[in-house]
Enzyme design. Structure first.
Site, PDB file in Angstrom:
ATOM      1  N   ILE A  12       0.836  -1.200   0.000  1.00 44.44           N
ATOM      2  CA  ILE A  12       0.000   0.000   0.000  1.00 44.44           C
ATOM      3  C   ILE A  12       0.870   1.249   0.000  1.00 44.44           C
ATOM      4  O   ILE A  12       0.600   2.224  -0.711  1.00 44.44           O
ATOM      5  CB  ILE A  12      -0.945   0.004   1.219  1.00 44.44           C
ATOM      6  CG1 ILE A  12      -1.840  -1.244   1.231  1.00 44.44           C
ATOM      7  CG2 ILE A  12      -1.817   1.264   1.221  1.00 44.44           C
ATOM      8  CD1 ILE A  12      -2.691  -1.383   2.487  1.00 44.44           C
ATOM      9  N   TYR A 149      -2.551  -8.811  17.047  1.00 44.60           N
ATOM     10  CA  TYR A 149      -2.436  -7.799  15.984  1.00 44.60           C
ATOM     11  C   TYR A 149      -3.542  -6.763  16.111  1.00 44.60           C
ATOM     12  O   TYR A 149      -3.282  -5.557  16.075  1.00 44.60           O
ATOM     13  CB  TYR A 149      -2.490  -8.480  14.615  1.00 44.60           C
ATOM     14  CG  TYR A 149      -2.630  -7.507  13.471  1.00 44.60           C
ATOM     15  CD1 TYR A 149      -1.574  -6.679  13.104  1.00 44.60           C
ATOM     16  CD2 TYR A 149      -3.826  -7.409  12.754  1.00 44.60           C
ATOM     17  CE1 TYR A 149      -1.698  -5.775  12.060  1.00 44.60           C
ATOM     18  CE2 TYR A 149      -3.957  -6.513  11.695  1.00 44.60           C
ATOM     19  CZ  TYR A 149      -2.897  -5.702  11.360  1.00 44.60           C
ATOM     20  OH  TYR A 149      -3.029  -4.809  10.326  1.00 44.60           O
TER      21      TYR A 149
END
Length: 315
Positions: A12, A149
């Site tokens: 990204i 996470y």
């Protein structure tokens, strides 16, 4: 403006760097190249002199010093440990990169007089396992991550809020759905679109875990980059979902990928992964209101783009 992108050699991040340079901004990229690649920045580095690359770990004090020296107006913080399974196996490492790395990013922003930090947050893990009646989930849903996470990314948002109150650093946290597109690694464990495309282009069978009915919200990387670019000046103090609001099953995803490659291969099935979410989708209407953003790339168009990219990379 002068912008700094952490994780700017990643999937990204590198696409965001291309967008920022195309708009005429000066861009500093910080990446330790643990998962990113200089190849992702080849076009950006050749285009003009507005890009500077720094091989640094965001957890280091050298990174804080760099931000203090370069003084970016806006920091896009995308550097992260982004694999849920790695976070389960190595939660301390996950916290070091995602929590301590974010604190160092904010300390750098303080040192450099940065006015805004835009965070790549995780919409797929932030809301935990929502009730199916609440899909697509909006930003009013409680944050209940179920993996280390997800917890680390939620903590990063909490630090953004604290630094906004303490030090006046604005933020926007973009809760991303399942991002896919060119430059995503087809050899890794994450990124099912890239994995399917890579295997099908090479004539290898694909594996679907479980019965294939599990759903995700797949959003194309160019659309996501547009949300980041808009967030430089908008969406202050907000968490915003960046997704399509549409659920797509893994089986349907495979069907579209196979059609794009002309493959007649049938997928193989393997046991479902323990703890995998059954359904997921994000309501993007708040981003439309505050950023003027909406996704425009259809899944068929996006997957075709990935297939072309994978084919060119392999030729």
């Amino acid at each position: 403006m002068r912008a700094l992108v952490t994780g700017g050699a990643g999937f990204i991040g590198s696409n965001l760097v291309d967008r920022l340079l195309a708009e005429g901004h000066e861009v500093d990229v910080v990446d330790d190249l643990s998962t990113g690649s200089l190849a992702n920045l080849a076009d950006a580095r050749a285009s003009n002199g507005s890009l500077r690359f720094h091989h640094l770990d965001v957890r280091s004090n050298d990174f804080v010093d760099l931000v203090g020296h370069r003084r970016p107006e806006v920091m896009f913080h995308l550097a992260a440990q982004a694999d849920v399974r790695v976070s389960v196996d190595r939660p301390v490492f996950d916290a070091e990169v995602n929590i301590l790395g974010t604190i160092q990013a904010l300390e750098g922003a303080r040192a450099g007089g940065t006015t805004k930090v835009v965070l790549a947050a995780s919409g797929g893990t932030l809301y935990g396992e929502p009730d199916e009646a609440d899909l697509p989930v909006d930003e009013h849903q409680p944050h209940r991550p179920l993996s280390p996470y997800g917890v680390s990314k939620k903590s990063a948002i909490d630090y953004l809020v604290a630094y906004r109150e303490l030090h006046g650093i604005e933020f926007t946290a973009l809760a991303l759905a399942n991002v896919y597109g060119p430059r995503q690694d087809p050899h890794g464990e994450a990124g099912v679109v890239a994995i399917f495309a890579g295997n099908l282009v090479a004539g290898r069978p694909c594996v679907i875990f479980g019965d294939g009915s599990q759903t995700r919200d797949y959003v194309f990387v160019d659309d996501v980059v547009d949300a980041f670019a808009r967030s430089a000046r908008r969406g202050d103090g907000l968490v915003l979902n960046i997704g399509t609001g549409q659920e797509t099953s893994v089986s349907k995803l495979y069907e579209i990928a196979a059609a794009a490659t002309g493959s007649k291969l049938a997928p193989r099935h393997a046991p479902a992964r323990p703890g995998e979410l059954k359904r997921s989708a994000l309501d993007p209407r708040r981003a439309a209101l505050h950023l003027g953003w909406k996704p425009w790339t259809t899944l068929e168009m996006g997957i075709a783009s990935v297939v072309r990219y994978v084919g060119q990379a392999g030729s």
